[in-house]
Design a protein around this motif. Structure first.
Motif, PDB file in Angstrom:
ATOM      1  N   ALA A  63       0.912  -0.710   0.412  1.00  0.00           N
ATOM      2  CA  ALA A  63       0.238  -0.433  -0.209  1.00  0.00           C
ATOM      3  C   ALA A  63       0.627   1.332   0.146  1.00  0.00           C
ATOM      4  CB  ALA A  63      -1.162   0.066   1.595  1.00  0.00           C
ATOM      5  N   GLY A  64       1.636   1.472   1.000  1.00  0.00           N
ATOM      6  CA  GLY A  64       3.250   2.553   0.729  1.00  0.00           C
ATOM      7  C   GLY A  64       3.492   2.810  -0.344  1.00  0.00           C
ATOM      8  N   SER A  65       3.378   2.025  -1.366  1.00  0.00           N
ATOM      9  CA  SER A  65       3.885   2.647  -3.026  1.00  0.00           C
ATOM     10  C   SER A  65       2.726   2.731  -3.623  1.00  0.00           C
ATOM     11  CB  SER A  65       4.383   1.163  -3.493  1.00  0.00           C
ATOM     12  OG  SER A  65       3.418   0.104  -3.983  1.00  0.00           O
ATOM     13  N   VAL A  66       1.556   3.195  -3.469  1.00  0.00           N
ATOM     14  CA  VAL A  66       1.017   3.666  -4.455  1.00  0.00           C
ATOM     15  C   VAL A  66       0.471   5.075  -3.371  1.00  0.00           C
ATOM     16  CG1 VAL A  66       0.400   1.520  -5.778  1.00  0.00           C
ATOM     17  CG2 VAL A  66      -0.859   2.392  -3.563  1.00  0.00           C
ATOM     18  N   ILE A  67      -0.370   4.804  -2.036  1.00  0.00           N
ATOM     19  CA  ILE A  67      -0.601   6.220  -1.065  1.00  0.00           C
ATOM     20  C   ILE A  67       0.574   6.849  -1.155  1.00  0.00           C
ATOM     21  CG2 ILE A  67      -1.141   6.738   1.156  1.00  0.00           C
ATOM     22  CD1 ILE A  67      -2.000   3.655   0.899  1.00  0.00           C
ATOM     23  N   HIS A  68       0.517   7.996  -1.517  1.00  0.00           N
ATOM     24  CA  HIS A  68       1.595   9.580  -0.843  1.00  0.00           C
ATOM     25  C   HIS A  68       1.504   9.986   0.616  1.00  0.00           C
ATOM     26  CE1 HIS A  68       2.680   9.115  -5.520  1.00  0.00           C
ATOM     27  NE2 HIS A  68       1.878   9.439  -5.438  1.00  0.00           N
ATOM     28  N   ASN A  69       0.472   9.326   0.826  1.00  0.00           N
ATOM     29  CA  ASN A  69       0.868  10.225   2.347  1.00  0.00           C
ATOM     30  C   ASN A  69       1.546   8.926   3.232  1.00  0.00           C
ATOM     31  OD1 ASN A  69      -0.100  10.828   5.191  1.00  0.00           O
ATOM     32  ND2 ASN A  69      -1.619  11.723   4.481  1.00  0.00           N
ATOM     33  N   GLN A  70       2.256   8.819   3.727  1.00  0.00           N
ATOM     34  CA  GLN A  70       3.108   7.784   4.139  1.00  0.00           C
ATOM     35  C   GLN A  70       2.484   7.603   5.942  1.00  0.00           C
ATOM     36  OE1 GLN A  70       5.105   5.791   3.004  1.00  0.00           O
ATOM     37  NE2 GLN A  70       4.499   6.675   1.080  1.00  0.00           N
ATOM     38  N   GLU A  71       1.874   8.790   6.625  1.00  0.00           N
ATOM     39  CA  GLU A  71       1.661   8.381   7.700  1.00  0.00           C
ATOM     40  C   GLU A  71       0.644   7.819   7.668  1.00  0.00           C
ATOM     41  OE1 GLU A  71      -0.353  11.828  11.294  1.00  0.00           O
ATOM     42  OE2 GLU A  71       0.711  12.008   9.552  1.00  0.00           O
ATOM     43  N   LEU A  72      -0.510   7.864   6.221  1.00  0.00           N
ATOM     44  CA  LEU A  72      -1.775   7.443   6.189  1.00  0.00           C
ATOM     45  C   LEU A  72      -2.057   5.690   6.230  1.00  0.00           C
ATOM     46  CD1 LEU A  72      -5.041   7.427   6.125  1.00  0.00           C
ATOM     47  CD2 LEU A  72      -4.852   7.866   3.427  1.00  0.00           C
ATOM     48  N   ALA A  73      -0.620   5.603   5.148  1.00  0.00           N
ATOM     49  CA  ALA A  73      -0.012   4.501   4.691  1.00  0.00           C
ATOM     50  C   ALA A  73       0.055   3.259   5.758  1.00  0.00           C
ATOM     51  CB  ALA A  73       0.637   4.341   3.880  1.00  0.00           C
ATOM     52  N   GLY A  74       0.605   3.879   7.036  1.00  0.00           N
ATOM     53  CA  GLY A  74       0.978   3.451   8.251  1.00  0.00           C
ATOM     54  C   GLY A  74      -0.065   3.095   8.804  1.00  0.00           C
TER      55      GLY A  74
END
Length: 819
Positions: A562-573
């Motif tokens: 998910a982190g590779s397509v979600i630019h907001n890393q806080e949200l991906a976390g």
């Protein structure tokens, strides 16, 4: 005095060439801005006027929709010779070169005997319910010709097949022109078409005002009724608002160029008049009054200003014609704009250039009259910063610098753009005022290193600070240009970075591809990966569930990817097993709080997760592992995509929309469209800003070369003495190159520092109140700033070439004999 003036112009023409060049560039640029703006506005006036030829009144739905009753009442207006209902439908067309239908605007044909309508470039207008005429450019783009069948579908699902019988002449259309069908065909394919207006033509003897009043009296009060002229003006303003804004931007840059030209002109006249002190003193001795000397200098400046401004206007007209000719070679969605000259676009730049020259020459002219005749016959000394006027100038400068800095900081902290702009302007005036103290100090500091390389470099440093006021004036012109370019680069980079961070929060995924009620084919993922500009493809699955008693859908995605397509890393976390990401409307609709448990039911499977707030994702997003607990056999229903930031977003979206042909209804969403649009705007603004401000830098470098040329003339005997003492021609050229380089480097370095400060504070003032969380991101475009400094340094060296060659050509013995 007239003969003296003509003799002076002939004698000193070579020294005034640089001033003339500065005026030509400044006026030419201003003329270009005004002529292009005038031509674009006039072209749109003519285009829209032709589209509404014969229209004397228009009923327009500005605050309400037009009902059939309004149409019937308008048709009964006795003062009207013709009443036309303007109807538009937004449909989908299955073009042969596309996998899926694309949007198509379609208008209804009307009787064109009184009120103008569309014409064809080939073929004919439709007459039957199964016929359509397409805009020529749109047909060429999608490879559609006369006789081809085109499938048209309404958003309600109704589909019709129409035959293309004509291509509309859209060469003068603004944007993409609509297709046309008969009124009967419109009732069949789009019975809910939108009525965008009622156009009325007046009977003979009825004025537009009388017709508009008659129509206004019968239609609903919420509708707006214009006269024909008023409606054309309304339409023109809707198109020219952007042109007016752009014209204002061009005008601002033109004024900056003229201001820089004023500095160059003033510096040139100061030096030229200082060199002619003895000549003017002799005129005073033989009977010329101070007023006559003052008038002669201004007369000389006015002649120079008029001639150079006239050349600048001609130069601007030529550039405008070239720019408009080139614009016709590209499809920018605007009509072909012919060159249009009006009195303002020709005479305003001419007048401004002349006035700028006169204003720039006033101070040197007054200085020429203040020296007594006998005192003027003695050698003139360089003005000292320690004089009463110099001390006062420094005090005022430091006050302006302190006050402007305070306003600048206040504007940035309170997010007040006007306050920050005022502070920036005042503080910059303070920098210019203390330039006679600041610039020489910086030159001595920077010149300490090259001074160790030998005597020529040490002499160059001493020459550069010999006349602090002249050096400050010379570097000020270049300082303005470099500061503005640096400010533009830093400001746009910071705004873009702030925008990117904000976009990552609101639209964390570039593109989402969904197929409702369909399974994605096995080859879909690879097809998406093969699209140029797509960097990551992650499959997702959707399952219909019940949450808090409501029917909803849940999206599952692999947490590791998910982190590779979600630019907001806080949200991906936040996306991890046991957690469900819910958008705010979902949280509100389910009446639960962030951090509370949420129970999701799918058939016989039940799962309790912890709710976390998300922005920009699907209503409920969980990990694929948790989704498998709800639906072990969930199939892939879509993909989340990441794109290359340097790719053309519109092209990527078009390619994705036309991918996976086996899927009937493919939905493509995400923030890429908005992100790429603003990115393109930022890129264009950066290119335009640097290009426009580059003109002011060019003018400033002309001033640097002019100052060196005149200083060479001033130091003819000194340079000859140095040559006689053993200084070679190469060393003399190197000495002047170092002097020019020092001034350019100081101006570039100080301008970049000021550009960083102004760019950051300006970004804070502009964007501080615009972002979701009030945060502002600051950027340092290092590559661009280094390039600016390098260009300024190289340009400074180039500016010294001609003066150095002129100095090196003079024989020592002959130069020592000159007065």
């Amino acid at each position: 005095m007239r003969r003296s003036l003509l003799s002076s112009l002939r004698a000193h023409l070579g020294r005034l060439v640089a001033a003339c060049l500065a005026i030509v560039l400044g006026v030419g640029f201003g003329s270009l801005a005004m002529i292009v703006h005038s031509s674009a506005s006039h072209g749109i006036d003519e285009t829209i006027g032709a589209q509404y030829k014969g229209v004397d009144a228009v009923v327009y739905p500005s605050r309400s929709t037009i009902s059939p009753t309004d149409i019937a009442k308008a048709q009964q207006v006795s003062q009207a010779a013709a009443v036309v209902t303007l109807t538009t439908a937004y449909l989908n067309a299955a073009f042969p070169d596309l996998v899926r239908p694309a949007g198509l605007e379609v208008d209804t044909l009307h009787d064109t005997t009184v009120i103008a309508g569309p014409g064809t470039s080939s073929g004919r207008l439709p007459t039957a319910t199964n016929e359509i005429a397409l805009p020529a450019r749109l047909a060429a783009k999608h490879k559609v010709g006369i006789g081809d069948q085109l499938r048209i579908s309404a958003y309600e699902g109704k589909t019709s097949t129409l035959r293309v019988v004509g291509l509309l002449d859209d060469g003068q259309s603004i944007g993409t022109a609509p297709a046309v069908v008969t009124p009967a065909a419109m009732k069949v394919i789009a019975p809910e078409a939108f009525v965008r207006g009622i156009a009325l033509a007046a009977k003979p003897g009825v004025s537009q005002v009388q017709l508009a009043d008659a129509a206004r009296a019968v239609v609903a009060g919420e509708l707006t009724t214009y006269t024909g002229a008023e409606f054309i003006q309304h339409e023109v303003e809707s198109y020219t608002h952007g042109i007016d804004v752009l014209g204002g931007v061009f005008g601002m840059f033109a004024l900056i160029a003229l201001f820089v030209a004023c500095l160059v002109i003033g510096n040139t006249f100061t030096i030229v008049i200082a060199q002619r002190t003895r000549e003017m003193a002799l005129l005073r001795c033989v009977g010329a009054s101070r007023r006559q000397v003052f008038t002669s200098v201004l007369a000389e400046a006015s002649v120079v200003g008029v001639v150079a401004s006239a050349i600048g206007v001609v130069f601007g007209v030529a550039l405008s014609a070239l720019a408009l000719t080139l614009s016709r070679e590209f499809d920018w969605g605007i009509p072909k704009v012919p060159l249009h000259l009006d009195l303002a676009s020709v005479f305003v730049p001419l007048l401004l250039g002349t006035l700028a020259t006169l204003v720039a020459a006033v101070v040197p002219a007054r200085r020429a009259t203040k020296v007594a005749p006998l005192a003027a016959l003695r050698p003139d000394t360089a003005p000292a910063a320690g004089s009463r006027a110099g001390v006062l100038r420094l005090i005022v400068g430091f006050v302006l610098l302190a006050g402007g800095s305070l306003l600048l900081a206040t504007g940035a902290g309170m997010h007040q753009v006007m306050l920050g702009a005022a502070g920036g302007a005042i503080s910059f005036l303070g920098v210019l005022s203390v330039g006679s103290l600041l610039v020489p100090a910086l030159i001595r500091l920077i010149g300490a290193l090259p001074a160790r390389s030998g005597v020529p470099a040490r002499i160059a440093v001493a020459n550069a600070v010999r006349n602090p006021r002249r050096t400050a004036a010379t570097t000020s012109a270049l300082l303005i240009g470099v500061t503005l370019i640096s400010l533009t680069c830093v400001g746009i980079a910071s705004v873009q970075k702030t925008f990117d961070v904000s976009m990552n929060g609101q639209y964390p995924v570039d593109l989402t591809v969904s197929a409702w009620n369909e399974k994605m084919p096995a080859a879909a993922e690879q097809q998406l990966r093969d699209i140029k500009g797509i960097t990551q493809v992650v499959p997702v699955s959707r399952v219909d569930v019940k949450a808090a008693g409501q029917d909803m859908s849940v999206t599952g995605i692999d947490a590791a990817k998910a982190g590779s397509v979600i630019h907001n890393q806080e949200l991906a976390g936040k996306l991890k097993p046991g957690t469900a990401l819910l958008t705010y409307p979902t949280l509100h609709g389910l009446n639960i709080q962030e951090g509370s448990p949420i129970t999701i039911v799918a058939g016989r499977h039940k799962l309790t997760l912890t709710a976390q707030l998300s922005i920009g994702l699907d209503p409920i997003t969980v990990t694929s592992a948790d989704l498998a607990k709800l639906s072990p056999n969930a199939s892939v229903t879509g993909y989340w995509l990441a794109s290359d930031p340097n790719a053309n977003g519109r092209d990527v979206i078009d390619a994705v929309q036309q991918s996976i042909p086996s899927v009937k209804d493919l939905t493509v969403e995400g923030g890429l469209a908005k992100r790429s649009t603003y990115t393109k705007i930022f890129d264009v603004l950066l290119i335009v800003g640097i290009g426009l401000l580059g003109v002011s830098v060019l003018i400033a470098l002309v001033g640097v070369g002019n100052t060196l040329s005149l200083s060479v003339l001033e130091r003819t005997r000194e340079n000859a003495l140095l040559r006689a003492m053993g200084l070679s021609r190469g060393q003399l050229r190197r000495m002047l190159a170092v002097e020019s380089l020092l001034m350019a480097v100081v101006a570039a370095g100080l301008g970049i520092v000021l550009g960083l400060i102004y760019g950051w504070t300006g970004t804070s003032a502009l964007m501080g109140g615009q972002t979701v969380n009030g945060g502002v991101e600051y950027a340092v475009p290092g590559t661009l700033l280094i390039a600016i400094a390098a260009v300024a340094a190289v340009a400074g060296l180039l500016a010294s070439v001609l003066p150095a060659r002129r100095a090196a050509k003079v024989a020592p013995a002959g130069a020592l004999a000159t007065e």
